[in-house]
Scaffold this motif. Structure first.
Motif, PDB file in Angstrom:
ATOM      1  N   PRO A 154       0.836  -1.221   0.000  1.00 39.55           N
ATOM      2  CA  PRO A 154       0.000   0.000   0.000  1.00 39.55           C
ATOM      3  C   PRO A 154       0.858   1.253   0.000  1.00 39.55           C
ATOM      4  O   PRO A 154       1.828   1.365   0.737  1.00 39.55           O
ATOM      5  CB  PRO A 154      -0.815  -0.152   1.291  1.00 39.55           C
ATOM      6  CG  PRO A 154      -0.019  -1.041   2.161  1.00 39.55           C
ATOM      7  CD  PRO A 154       0.690  -1.994   1.265  1.00 39.55           C
ATOM      8  N   GLY A 155       0.487   2.199  -0.848  1.00 38.54           N
ATOM      9  CA  GLY A 155       1.198   3.473  -0.910  1.00 38.54           C
ATOM     10  C   GLY A 155       2.514   3.410  -1.641  1.00 38.54           C
ATOM     11  O   GLY A 155       3.208   4.422  -1.730  1.00 38.54           O
ATOM     12  N   MET A 156       2.929   2.254  -2.153  1.00 36.88           N
ATOM     13  CA  MET A 156       4.212   2.108  -2.840  1.00 36.88           C
ATOM     14  C   MET A 156       3.982   2.055  -4.344  1.00 36.88           C
ATOM     15  O   MET A 156       2.849   2.027  -4.838  1.00 36.88           O
ATOM     16  CB  MET A 156       4.924   0.839  -2.349  1.00 36.88           C
ATOM     17  CG  MET A 156       5.074   0.761  -0.834  1.00 36.88           C
ATOM     18  SD  MET A 156       5.969   2.171  -0.115  1.00 36.88           S
ATOM     19  CE  MET A 156       7.624   1.793  -0.716  1.00 36.88           C
ATOM     20  N   SER A 157       5.094   1.998  -5.101  1.00 40.03           N
ATOM     21  CA  SER A 157       5.025   1.971  -6.557  1.00 40.03           C
ATOM     22  C   SER A 157       6.165   1.132  -7.101  1.00 40.03           C
ATOM     23  O   SER A 157       7.236   1.040  -6.494  1.00 40.03           O
ATOM     24  CB  SER A 157       5.092   3.389  -7.126  1.00 40.03           C
ATOM     25  OG  SER A 157       5.193   3.356  -8.523  1.00 40.03           O
ATOM     26  N   ALA A 158       5.929   0.512  -8.258  1.00 39.60           N
ATOM     27  CA  ALA A 158       6.968  -0.256  -8.931  1.00 39.60           C
ATOM     28  C   ALA A 158       7.790   0.599  -9.875  1.00 39.60           C
ATOM     29  O   ALA A 158       8.711   0.101 -10.526  1.00 39.60           O
ATOM     30  CB  ALA A 158       6.332  -1.420  -9.689  1.00 39.60           C
ATOM     31  N   ASP A 159       7.456   1.888  -9.978  1.00 39.54           N
ATOM     32  CA  ASP A 159       8.205   2.812 -10.838  1.00 39.54           C
ATOM     33  C   ASP A 159       9.466   3.244 -10.092  1.00 39.54           C
ATOM     34  O   ASP A 159       9.390   3.873  -9.034  1.00 39.54           O
ATOM     35  CB  ASP A 159       7.318   4.003 -11.174  1.00 39.54           C
ATOM     36  CG  ASP A 159       7.989   4.942 -12.169  1.00 39.54           C
ATOM     37  OD1 ASP A 159       9.098   4.624 -12.625  1.00 39.54           O
ATOM     38  OD2 ASP A 159       7.381   5.990 -12.472  1.00 39.54           O
ATOM     39  N   ASN A 164       8.145   6.758  -3.980  1.00 38.62           N
ATOM     40  CA  ASN A 164       7.678   5.630  -3.167  1.00 38.62           C
ATOM     41  C   ASN A 164       8.037   4.302  -3.816  1.00 38.62           C
ATOM     42  O   ASN A 164       7.292   3.331  -3.718  1.00 38.62           O
ATOM     43  CB  ASN A 164       6.154   5.721  -2.975  1.00 38.62           C
ATOM     44  CG  ASN A 164       5.731   6.989  -2.292  1.00 38.62           C
ATOM     45  OD1 ASN A 164       6.447   7.492  -1.427  1.00 38.62           O
ATOM     46  ND2 ASN A 164       4.583   7.533  -2.686  1.00 38.62           N
ATOM     47  N   PHE A 165       9.200   4.270  -4.482  1.00 40.96           N
ATOM     48  CA  PHE A 165       9.620   3.077  -5.203  1.00 40.96           C
ATOM     49  C   PHE A 165       9.840   1.917  -4.231  1.00 40.96           C
ATOM     50  O   PHE A 165      10.446   2.063  -3.176  1.00 40.96           O
ATOM     51  CB  PHE A 165      10.907   3.356  -5.987  1.00 40.96           C
ATOM     52  CG  PHE A 165      11.503   2.110  -6.603  1.00 40.96           C
ATOM     53  CD1 PHE A 165      10.845   1.462  -7.649  1.00 40.96           C
ATOM     54  CD2 PHE A 165      12.709   1.594  -6.139  1.00 40.96           C
ATOM     55  CE1 PHE A 165      11.391   0.331  -8.207  1.00 40.96           C
ATOM     56  CE2 PHE A 165      13.247   0.464  -6.707  1.00 40.96           C
ATOM     57  CZ  PHE A 165      12.589  -0.170  -7.756  1.00 40.96           C
ATOM     58  N   TYR A 170       8.911  -4.202  -7.654  1.00 43.07           N
ATOM     59  CA  TYR A 170       9.488  -4.190  -9.004  1.00 43.07           C
ATOM     60  C   TYR A 170       9.974  -5.590  -9.385  1.00 43.07           C
ATOM     61  O   TYR A 170       9.757  -6.047 -10.508  1.00 43.07           O
ATOM     62  CB  TYR A 170      10.639  -3.188  -9.062  1.00 43.07           C
ATOM     63  CG  TYR A 170      11.290  -3.117 -10.435  1.00 43.07           C
ATOM     64  CD1 TYR A 170      10.727  -2.343 -11.453  1.00 43.07           C
ATOM     65  CD2 TYR A 170      12.460  -3.824 -10.706  1.00 43.07           C
ATOM     66  CE1 TYR A 170      11.309  -2.291 -12.703  1.00 43.07           C
ATOM     67  CE2 TYR A 170      13.048  -3.773 -11.956  1.00 43.07           C
ATOM     68  CZ  TYR A 170      12.474  -2.996 -12.964  1.00 43.07           C
ATOM     69  OH  TYR A 170      13.047  -2.958 -14.202  1.00 43.07           O
ATOM     70  N   LEU A 171      10.672  -6.275  -8.445  1.00 39.68           N
ATOM     71  CA  LEU A 171      11.205  -7.592  -8.758  1.00 39.68           C
ATOM     72  C   LEU A 171      10.071  -8.618  -8.963  1.00 39.68           C
ATOM     73  O   LEU A 171      10.147  -9.464  -9.854  1.00 39.68           O
ATOM     74  CB  LEU A 171      12.142  -8.058  -7.626  1.00 39.68           C
ATOM     75  CG  LEU A 171      13.470  -7.282  -7.503  1.00 39.68           C
ATOM     76  CD1 LEU A 171      14.237  -7.747  -6.280  1.00 39.68           C
ATOM     77  CD2 LEU A 171      14.314  -7.466  -8.756  1.00 39.68           C
ATOM     78  N   ILE A 172       9.002  -8.537  -8.124  1.00 42.08           N
ATOM     79  CA  ILE A 172       7.878  -9.482  -8.291  1.00 42.08           C
ATOM     80  C   ILE A 172       7.180  -9.265  -9.624  1.00 42.08           C
ATOM     81  O   ILE A 172       6.809 -10.211 -10.317  1.00 42.08           O
ATOM     82  CB  ILE A 172       6.902  -9.327  -7.121  1.00 42.08           C
ATOM     83  CG1 ILE A 172       7.531  -9.787  -5.812  1.00 42.08           C
ATOM     84  CG2 ILE A 172       5.609 -10.121  -7.378  1.00 42.08           C
ATOM     85  CD1 ILE A 172       6.688  -9.512  -4.586  1.00 42.08           C
ATOM     86  N   GLU A 173       7.024  -8.011 -10.013  1.00 40.70           N
ATOM     87  CA  GLU A 173       6.292  -7.695 -11.224  1.00 40.70           C
ATOM     88  C   GLU A 173       7.093  -8.030 -12.480  1.00 40.70           C
ATOM     89  O   GLU A 173       6.498  -8.477 -13.483  1.00 40.70           O
ATOM     90  CB  GLU A 173       5.894  -6.213 -11.223  1.00 40.70           C
ATOM     91  CG  GLU A 173       4.996  -5.807 -12.376  1.00 40.70           C
ATOM     92  CD  GLU A 173       4.554  -4.354 -12.281  1.00 40.70           C
ATOM     93  OE1 GLU A 173       3.391  -4.069 -12.537  1.00 40.70           O
ATOM     94  OE2 GLU A 173       5.405  -3.503 -11.949  1.00 40.70           O
ATOM     95  N   ASN A 174       8.437  -7.780 -12.486  1.00 41.63           N
ATOM     96  CA  ASN A 174       9.220  -7.898 -13.714  1.00 41.63           C
ATOM     97  C   ASN A 174      10.191  -9.086 -13.719  1.00 41.63           C
ATOM     98  O   ASN A 174      10.677  -9.474 -14.799  1.00 41.63           O
ATOM     99  CB  ASN A 174      10.021  -6.615 -13.944  1.00 41.63           C
ATOM    100  CG  ASN A 174       9.125  -5.409 -14.131  1.00 41.63           C
ATOM    101  OD1 ASN A 174       8.483  -5.252 -15.155  1.00 41.63           O
ATOM    102  ND2 ASN A 174       9.065  -4.561 -13.105  1.00 41.63           N
ATOM    103  N   HIS A 175      10.542  -9.644 -12.548  1.00 42.96           N
ATOM    104  CA  HIS A 175      11.548 -10.715 -12.518  1.00 42.96           C
ATOM    105  C   HIS A 175      11.129 -11.820 -11.560  1.00 42.96           C
ATOM    106  O   HIS A 175      11.955 -12.357 -10.802  1.00 42.96           O
ATOM    107  CB  HIS A 175      12.912 -10.142 -12.093  1.00 42.96           C
ATOM    108  CG  HIS A 175      13.421  -9.068 -13.020  1.00 42.96           C
ATOM    109  ND1 HIS A 175      13.965  -9.352 -14.251  1.00 42.96           N
ATOM    110  CD2 HIS A 175      13.438  -7.719 -12.886  1.00 42.96           C
ATOM    111  CE1 HIS A 175      14.308  -8.220 -14.843  1.00 42.96           C
ATOM    112  NE2 HIS A 175      13.998  -7.208 -14.028  1.00 42.96           N
ATOM    113  N   SER A 176       9.859 -12.187 -11.559  1.00 44.91           N
ATOM    114  CA  SER A 176       9.388 -13.212 -10.627  1.00 44.91           C
ATOM    115  C   SER A 176       9.948 -14.587 -10.969  1.00 44.91           C
ATOM    116  O   SER A 176      10.084 -15.442 -10.097  1.00 44.91           O
ATOM    117  CB  SER A 176       7.856 -13.250 -10.628  1.00 44.91           C
ATOM    118  OG  SER A 176       7.389 -13.527 -11.939  1.00 44.91           O
TER     119      SER A 176
END
Length: 938
Positions: A154-159, A164-165, A170-176
């Motif tokens: 919550p409140g974070m971002s994968a950008d 709020n990176f 980011y790793l779960i979304e792009n390198h799971s």
């Protein structure tokens, strides 16, 4: 009601997922017959009609809007097929932030990137702003739902450029599925990228080390040579020479590279200018593109380009951009004026009006275009109504015939054009069903293919009401729907989320509700007053009559045409009620219908009274076996036909009041009904009392089935006044016992008030006429018989004191009986039912006179008393079946005036003489031997 076409069916969409404003191609079946047939297109619940481009009945191209639902159906709505269904769905993805070097199918806002590039103080290479792959390894998108990731972080971002990176996100979304070795390689790549910034200045020094050492070696050699010479002179000379050499080298280098550097600067400047032109060609070409798209009618493209330009350059400080943006604003202002003119242009369809209002809203036009359109439509409807009236008034007066037919032609073309179709946004309006139902019920005055011959037969006022109501029913629905759309904000649904126009529209509508109510009321008042001016001019004031009247009222419309007009106005009221217009606004039409119904009843009854008066001309004096002519039947049928013609007028439709709710109407109708009955009674009296020469009996006949013992009337050349009296008496008797009672039942059946009063007054009048006619007939027939008694008794100087022995009944009495028999025959020939009534009165008159004559005799001899008693008894016994209490009393008084017979011989002689009389006149006295069951009826 079955549809003309099947509902639309969407069977495919390409692509089937994407972010907002993605261009998609929709395929399916029955997607419309043309662009104007397409009424609605929603994807994931968002209306995409504004960007829709109809290609064919199986293909539509549009852009997906910013819907709230992430997945939904594709629904197409057409005018011909209604609301459709979908077998596929579209998934709306959330937009990803796109780097400046990433390929994209949609336009990306580059303003922020331009600002960073032009910031000379940053010292950060532009390519380092948003690296496409910061880890330097292959990206493998996972299958984790976006909503789950948002709830997990919550409140974070994968950008990675966001404050709020979240690295885990980011790793779960792009390198799971990336292996551990690859992740270690990614760590090495990150370290290399981090060290590039620190190694920048050091690399610059390393690249020039060789040059630096060569220069250092040269300077050391020169210094050693100077020390070897050991003199200051050599040092000074060498230093000067070195400076000169360096100066010449510098000048030569400048000369050699001046032209090259100049060309380079020029080329750089040109390249920069070309880059600016290429990069911002959208703005530089926009004025010309706006002109072209306006000419082609692609207003949607113009609005999209303008929104884009406004977001990029609306607040720019660059002079070139300001100049071109000012040109854009100039053309947009011209477009606003063009669209406003088209919006206020009449006639126009509701679809076009909504479209132009949305365009003006998107262009942020000043004022309130929707309200301006409503006002223009209101004035146009009023103008159409008054023009219609003026045209028909001129035609009625025989002026400007050419202009009238030109106007009629234009109105017909206008009313039958697609622009006046009742527009519906989603589903067919109930008005279409209503108009078709009305057409089936009465041949529909709204039927376009109606026989034109009817219009030439109908009065001008009736045709005018048809045309006027047709205009209002055709135009008011679009006017009302435009207001409803204005109230609920659907006019601005395409742009409501970004402009807030919907809420402003609702606020404006609340403030202008009273103004619009006045508009509707003005249209309704104009409609009603124009109809009143044509049909009920007496219901208007003098000033209103000048404005809404002007018709030449040569004669008032008949009840038939008024009934037709009432049906027309009723259908118009039903059509307007189907629009859900408040009842208080339509109450004035209900009042008009009530007045028309009352007037129709009054006029119909007045015309019926006139028809009844003319029935005397139709009397053929043909008597049936009941002694009746066709006149009572014609009278009854005339009234029944009149009441049947008023059935639809008397019946109350939903929302209508009874025509008899007002006391004055009840009294007027009651008096007219009494007048109708009295008129027929006067007609009977007129026929029965006409002089003989005024009666045409050339067509007279008697029913062959009726017994005629003494010859038929049709053998005579003409009817006597006594015969007409008898026929009239027979008709009166039938009217009293049958016709008037039947008419009263019909009055009650149709809801008339005061039927008892109508019947009572009519019956009294009829009885008075019957008594007068009866007395006249008795006077005609009884007086001659009564008058002949006294001369007959004393013929030949007869004396009651000195007379011979009676030998029989004297001739005077036989003549009286023959005259009575003649009366009986005449009455019996006309009506058997009248015989007892007439004969009883004749016998009363004769017996009364005979009693008077006997009482006037001073004295009787024995033979005189016997003769008198013989004649009195002969007369009494002959007419015994017609004796009444009055006639019996008269005979008794006559006998009491005679001396009593004392001897049996006299009584025997009396009996023999009576039998002799009855035997000799047996044939003549047969008429007095009828069945007693038919006697003494009055």
């Amino acid at each position: 009601m079955s549809r003309a076409r099947q509902p639309p069916l969407v069977t495919g969409i390409s692509p089937n997922e994407g972010i907002a404003w993605t261009k998609v191609t929709i395929r399916g079946e029955n997607l419309g017959t043309g662009p104007t047939d397409l009424l609605g297109l929603t994807i994931c619940g968002h209306n995409c009609l504004l960007t829709a481009e109809w290609m064919s009945a199986s293909k539509i191209v549009c852009r997906v809007g910013q819907a709230k639902n992430d997945k939904g159906d594709i629904i197409v709505t057409t005018k011909s097929g209604g609301r459709g269904t979908s077998t596929v769905s579209f998934k709306l993805l959330k937009p990803e932030k796109i780097g400046i070097l990433d390929q994209s199918a949609v336009w990306v806002d580059e303003m922020n990137y331009y600002d960073l590039r032009t910031d000379r103080n940053k010292g950060i290479p532009p390519l380092s702003l948003r690296p496409a792959n910061p880890l330097g390894i292959e990206i493998d998108k996972g299958r984790f739902p976006q909503k789950d990731l948002e709830s997990l972080f919550p409140g974070m971002s994968a950008d990675f450029t966001s404050e709020n990176f979240s690295a885990a996100w980011y790793l779960i979304e792009n390198h799971s599925t990336t292996s551990f070795d690859q992740l270690k390689t990614a760590v090495v790549n990150l370290k290399k990228q981090a060290n590039k910034k620190n190694e920048g200045s050091l690399a610059y020094v390393k690249g020039g080390l060789s040059t630096f050492f060569e220069a250092q070696d040269a300077l050391s050699a020169i210094h050693q040579k100077l020390e070897a010479d050991g003199t200051e002179k050599v040092e000074g000379s060498m230093t000067q020479k070195l400076e000169n050499v360096l100066n010449r080298a510098s000048n030569t280098a400048d000369t050699l590279f001046q032209e090259v550097l100049g060309r380079k600067d020029k080329a750089d400047s040109t390249r920069n200018a070309l880059n600016v032109l290429q990069r911002f060609k959208f703005l530089f070409n926009l004025p010309l593109n706006i002109e072209r798209n306006i000419q082609k009618g692609d207003y949607d493209v113009v609005i999209n380009d303008y929104e884009k330009a406004k977001s990029l350059f609306g607040k720019t400080e660059v002079q070139v951009f300001k100049k071109y943006y000012a040109e854009v604003e100039t053309r947009i202002e011209a477009l606003r004026e063009l669209l406003l003119d088209k919006l206020l242009e009449t006639p126009s369809t509701l679809h076009d009006q909504k479209r132009y209002i949305r365009y003006l809203s998107d262009l942020h036009a000043p004022g309130d275009p929707a309200w301006q359109c409503i006002g223009a439509q209101h004035q146009w409807i009023l103008q159409l109504m008054h023009n219609c009236k003026e045209s028909y008034v001129k035609e009625q007066k025989g002026k400007d015939t050419f202009l009238f037919y030109l106007y009629i032609y234009m109105c017909n073309a206008l009313l039958h054009s697609p622009m006046l179709d009742l527009d519906s946004d989603v589903r067919p309006s109930p008005i279409g069903h209503l108009s078709q139902t009305a057409s089936l019920k009465r041949g529909s005055s709204f039927q376009s293919g109606r026989d034109d011959a009817w219009r030439y037969k109908a009065p001008q006022q009736v045709v005018f009401v048809e045309k006027l109501t047709k205009l209002v029913v055709s135009q008011l629905p679009n006017f009302w729907k435009l207001w409803v759309s204005y109230v609920n904000g659907s006019l601005f649904s395409e742009t409501a989320e970004k402009s807030g126009q919907m809420e402003r529209s609702k606020k404006n509508a609340r403030q202008r509700q009273n103004d619009f109510k006045k508009m509707i009321q003005e249209v309704m008042h104009s409609l009603v007053k124009l109809i009143r001016g044509a049909l009920l001019p007496f219901s208007l004031r003098e000033g209103e009559l000048r404005q809404y009247g002007g018709w030449e009222m040569k004669s008032e419309l008949s009840g038939q045409w008024l009934t037709h007009v009432i049906q027309t106005v009723r259908l118009s009221s039903e059509s307007l009620t189907a629009l859900e217009i408040p009842n208080d606004m339509l109450q004035i039409i209900q009042d008009l219908i009530l007045d028309l119904r009352v007037r129709c009843i009054i006029v119909t009854l007045q015309h019926t009274a006139e028809d009844i008066k003319r029935l005397a001309e139709k009397e053929d004096w043909v008597v049936d076996n009941e002694g009746l002519t066709s006149l009572p039947s014609q009278f009854e049928q005339c009234i029944i036909h009149s009441l049947q013609s008023l059935k639809t007028v008397l019946d109350c439709k939903p929302g209508e009041a009874s025509v008899f709710q007002q006391q004055k109407t009840q009294e007027d109708v009651c008096q007219l009904s009494i007048g109708i009955m009295q008129g027929f009674i006067d007609c009977l009296e007129q026929l029965s009392t006409k002089p003989d020469g005024d009666i045409d009996t050339s067509h007279l006949s008697v029913d062959v089935s009726s017994p005629d013992l003494f010859g038929s009337i049709h053998e005579e050349s003409s009817l006597s006044s006594e015969q007409r009296l008898l026929i009239a008496l027979s008709n009166c008797r039938y009217l009293e016992r049958h016709t008037f009672l039947n008419i009263a039942e019909h009055f009650e059946k149709h809801g008339f008030q005061g039927v008892d009063k109508i019947t009572q007054v009519s019956m009294e009048s009829l009885k008075e006429l019957d008594q007068r006619l009866f007395e006249m007939y008795i006077e005609f027939k009884a007086d001659p018989i009564v008058g002949s008694l006294e001369p007959g008794i004393y013929a030949g100087y007869f004396d009651w004191k000195d007379c011979l022995v009676p030998t029989g009944v004297r001739n005077y009495l036989k003549e009286a009986l023959v005259n009575i028999i003649a009366v009986h025959a005449e009455v019996f020939t006309i009506s058997k039912d009248l015989v007892p009534r007439v004969m009883s009165r004749v016998v009363e008159a004769v017996s009364e006179e005979l009693s008077r004559l006997m009482q006037c005799v001073s004295s009787f001899s024995k033979n005189g008393a016997l003769q008198a008693k013989l004649e009195i008894c002969a007369l009494r016994d002959t007419v015994a079946i017609y004796l009444t209490p009055e006639s019996k009393s008269s005979f008794k008084q006559a006998l009491e005036a005679l001396p009593q017979l004392s001897s049996g011989t006299d009584r025997k002689l009396l009996e023999e003489l009576l039998n002799k009389f009855k035997s000799s006149m047996h044939l003549q006295l047969t008429c007095f031997q009828a069945s007693s069951s038919a006697m003494m009826k009055t």
